[in-house]
Every structure is written in structure tokens, then in C-alpha cells.
Write a protein that holds these residues in place. Sequence first.
Motif, PDB file in Angstrom:
ATOM      1  N   TRP A   2      25.146  19.252  68.079  1.00 24.15           N
ATOM      2  CA  TRP A   2      25.920  20.500  68.235  1.00 24.15           C
ATOM      3  C   TRP A   2      27.364  20.288  67.799  1.00 24.15           C
ATOM      4  N   VAL A   3      27.928  19.124  68.191  1.00 27.48           N
ATOM      5  CA  VAL A   3      29.302  18.815  67.835  1.00 27.48           C
ATOM      6  C   VAL A   3      29.444  18.705  66.320  1.00 27.48           C
ATOM      7  N   HIS A   4      28.469  18.093  65.658  1.00 24.20           N
ATOM      8  CA  HIS A   4      28.510  17.938  64.208  1.00 24.20           C
ATOM      9  C   HIS A   4      28.496  19.303  63.515  1.00 24.20           C
ATOM     10  N   ARG A   5      27.649  20.202  63.990  1.00 23.53           N
ATOM     11  CA  ARG A   5      27.584  21.538  63.391  1.00 23.53           C
ATOM     12  C   ARG A   5      28.880  22.310  63.628  1.00 23.53           C
ATOM     13  N   TYR A   6      29.431  22.153  64.830  1.00 27.10           N
ATOM     14  CA  TYR A   6      30.701  22.836  65.132  1.00 27.10           C
ATOM     15  C   TYR A   6      31.799  22.345  64.187  1.00 27.10           C
ATOM     16  N   HIS A   7      31.819  21.038  63.932  1.00 28.44           N
ATOM     17  CA  HIS A   7      32.821  20.459  63.054  1.00 28.44           C
ATOM     18  C   HIS A   7      32.670  21.006  61.632  1.00 28.44           C
ATOM     19  N   GLU A   8      31.424  21.119  61.175  1.00 27.28           N
ATOM     20  CA  GLU A   8      31.176  21.677  59.849  1.00 27.28           C
ATOM     21  C   GLU A   8      31.646  23.130  59.776  1.00 27.28           C
ATOM     22  N   PHE A   9      31.390  23.892  60.847  1.00 25.17           N
ATOM     23  CA  PHE A   9      31.829  25.285  60.895  1.00 25.17           C
ATOM     24  C   PHE A   9      33.351  25.364  60.836  1.00 25.17           C
ATOM     25  N   TYR A  10      33.991  24.479  61.588  1.00 25.93           N
ATOM     26  CA  TYR A  10      35.451  24.437  61.628  1.00 25.93           C
ATOM     27  C   TYR A  10      36.016  24.182  60.232  1.00 25.93           C
ATOM     28  N   GLU A  11      35.490  23.167  59.567  1.00 29.94           N
ATOM     29  CA  GLU A  11      35.994  22.820  58.243  1.00 29.94           C
ATOM     30  C   GLU A  11      35.739  23.931  57.231  1.00 29.94           C
ATOM     31  N   GLU A  12      34.611  24.609  57.389  1.00 34.07           N
ATOM     32  CA  GLU A  12      34.243  25.654  56.447  1.00 34.07           C
ATOM     33  C   GLU A  12      35.140  26.879  56.563  1.00 34.07           C
ATOM     34  N   HIS A  13      35.562  27.191  57.778  1.00 31.57           N
ATOM     35  CA  HIS A  13      36.269  28.456  57.999  1.00 31.57           C
ATOM     36  C   HIS A  13      37.764  28.326  58.275  1.00 31.57           C
ATOM     37  N   ILE A  14      38.273  27.125  58.543  1.00 33.21           N
ATOM     38  CA  ILE A  14      39.674  26.996  58.938  1.00 33.21           C
ATOM     39  C   ILE A  14      40.632  27.471  57.844  1.00 33.21           C
ATOM     40  N   GLU A  15      40.312  27.158  56.572  1.00 30.42           N
ATOM     41  CA  GLU A  15      41.175  27.599  55.477  1.00 30.42           C
ATOM     42  C   GLU A  15      41.246  29.124  55.416  1.00 30.42           C
ATOM     43  N   ASP A  16      40.103  29.758  55.614  1.00 33.65           N
ATOM     44  CA  ASP A  16      40.053  31.218  55.559  1.00 33.65           C
ATOM     45  C   ASP A  16      40.878  31.828  56.682  1.00 33.65           C
ATOM     46  N   TYR A  17      40.695  31.305  57.910  1.00 32.99           N
ATOM     47  CA  TYR A  17      41.458  31.823  59.044  1.00 32.99           C
ATOM     48  C   TYR A  17      42.956  31.579  58.842  1.00 32.99           C
ATOM     49  N   TYR A  18      43.309  30.421  58.324  1.00 32.96           N
ATOM     50  CA  TYR A  18      44.713  30.058  58.113  1.00 32.96           C
ATOM     51  C   TYR A  18      45.371  31.009  57.109  1.00 32.96           C
ATOM     52  N   LEU A  19      44.675  31.284  56.017  1.00 32.46           N
ATOM     53  CA  LEU A  19      45.240  32.183  55.008  1.00 32.46           C
ATOM     54  C   LEU A  19      45.363  33.616  55.522  1.00 32.46           C
ATOM     55  N   ARG A  20      44.401  34.036  56.347  1.00 29.35           N
ATOM     56  CA  ARG A  20      44.528  35.367  56.969  1.00 29.35           C
ATOM     57  C   ARG A  20      45.758  35.413  57.874  1.00 29.35           C
ATOM     58  N   PHE A  21      45.933  34.355  58.644  1.00 28.41           N
ATOM     59  CA  PHE A  21      47.061  34.274  59.570  1.00 28.41           C
ATOM     60  C   PHE A  21      48.384  34.294  58.812  1.00 28.41           C
ATOM     61  N   THR A  22      48.484  33.500  57.750  1.00 28.14           N
ATOM     62  CA  THR A  22      49.745  33.434  57.015  1.00 28.14           C
ATOM     63  C   THR A  22      50.034  34.742  56.276  1.00 28.14           C
ATOM     64  N   THR A  23      48.986  35.425  55.851  1.00 23.60           N
ATOM     65  CA  THR A  23      49.186  36.732  55.205  1.00 23.60           C
ATOM     66  C   THR A  23      49.778  37.724  56.192  1.00 23.60           C
ATOM     67  N   LYS A  24      49.255  37.730  57.410  1.00 19.55           N
ATOM     68  CA  LYS A  24      49.808  38.616  58.442  1.00 19.55           C
ATOM     69  C   LYS A  24      51.229  38.203  58.817  1.00 19.55           C
ATOM     70  N   ALA A  25      51.470  36.893  58.880  1.00 23.60           N
ATOM     71  CA  ALA A  25      52.817  36.412  59.197  1.00 23.60           C
ATOM     72  C   ALA A  25      53.810  36.874  58.141  1.00 23.60           C
ATOM     73  N   LYS A  26      53.392  36.840  56.874  1.00 24.45           N
ATOM     74  CA  LYS A  26      54.262  37.269  55.777  1.00 24.45           C
ATOM     75  C   LYS A  26      54.685  38.726  55.964  1.00 24.45           C
ATOM     76  N   LEU A  27      53.755  39.554  56.425  1.00 24.56           N
ATOM     77  CA  LEU A  27      54.066  40.961  56.664  1.00 24.56           C
ATOM     78  C   LEU A  27      55.078  41.125  57.796  1.00 24.56           C
ATOM     79  N   VAL A  28      54.952  40.272  58.802  1.00 25.47           N
ATOM     80  CA  VAL A  28      55.893  40.307  59.924  1.00 25.47           C
ATOM     81  C   VAL A  28      57.307  40.042  59.430  1.00 25.47           C
TER      82      VAL A  28
END
Length: 210
Positions: A2-28
Motif C-alpha cells: 500500500w505504501v509503495h502504491r501511495y508513493h507512486e501516486f504521490y510522485e505521479e500527481h505532485i507536479e500537477d498539484y504544485y503547478l495548480r497551486f503556483t498558478t493560483k498563487a500567481k493570481l493572488v
Amino acid sequence: MWVHRYHEFYEEHIEDYYLRFTTKAKLVFRKLVPDPLELEKEFNILDIQSFDEGQLYEILNLLKKAKCYFEIDTSDGFWHFLQPLVTKLAKDKFEQGHYADAVETVFKEINLIIKKHYKNKTGVEEDGATLMNRAFSVNNPLFPFDDITTETGRNIQQGYMQIFAGAMTGIRNPKAHNNMTPDKNTAMNLLFVASFMMLKLEDIKLIYGP
């Protein structure tokens, strides 16, 4: 497993979440008008093309600073935070980009206020750090900030005497110091120092607030 799959999910999606966050921050930061701390400029310096934990914390810190501007009226920039006399003396020069002149004008006025009161009391004309050390002397202050018969009061008196004397030596005339040509952000912070000092002069009745 379960931990291995969670880690894979994290690596797969962290860039996407980060870019969404920074895009919203830019608007702020784009909404920060005015932006006296130049937070948008600080944000734009960051390389936000890929996830970086250190920069994430930097962005969060910038957002914390920005938060206060959405909670207060910023139609007049930071001036309404300052003691009114500081605003009156410095605003025009500061907003024309004459940052050193704005700082110098306010600290010279602080010196002049104390100089006049000191001369009225003693008949002697002093200036700068010497004036501050004598006017606010711990042993025999002409203008006490606290009850100097107590240890706490003496410590307070000593502290404010040093603040005023140090400001006259190190800040009053920025153009006289080769290594001190304040930019906008530095000048703004120095004006906050001056504002605090003016408020202390109000406390001891050397000037009167609005």
C-alpha cells in the motif's frame, strides 16, 4: 504494498498539484495593488516550473505576508500604518522615488523635535546621538519613558535612549553612508522604525497625535 502504491501516486500527481497551486498563487500576487512589499516581484523571481519543497515554503511565506493586504484597506498603501507626521513628511518624496530623502527628512525631524524641547529645558543646544544620550539619560533623563526608580524602568529608559541615539548615528542621513542607499523596501522599513520612534515621542508628550 500500500505504501509503495501511495508513493507512486504521490510522485505521479505532485507536479500537477504544485503547478495548480503556483498558478493560483500567481493570481493572488497580481491582485496585490498596491504592493508596497513588492511580493509579486519576489514571487516572479522563483523558478516554479517544477516541484521544489524549499520554494514551496517560500511561496507559502509570501502568501502569509500577502494575506494581510486582503484583510485591510490598502487604498493608501502602507501609509495609514504610520504615525501621521511620518506620512506627512515622507510620502511625497517616497512616492517620487526619493527614498533616501524621505528617510532623512523624517529622522531629521525627530532630531529637531527633541532638540527644541531639550533647549527649552536646558538652554543648551545639542544634536544627534549626543542629544539623545543626554535627553534620555538613564541617570537623569529630561524626558523619561518609564519610572527610572525601578530596574525595569531603567532598562526601558536605557533601551530607548540607545534606539534614538543609534538611529541618529546610523540612519538619520542615509546619503552620508557609502554603503547605505536604501531601495524602496529598505526605506519603507526604516520609515516604520521612524514611526515607532514618533509614537514614543507622543507617549512622552513631545508631540501630539491627530
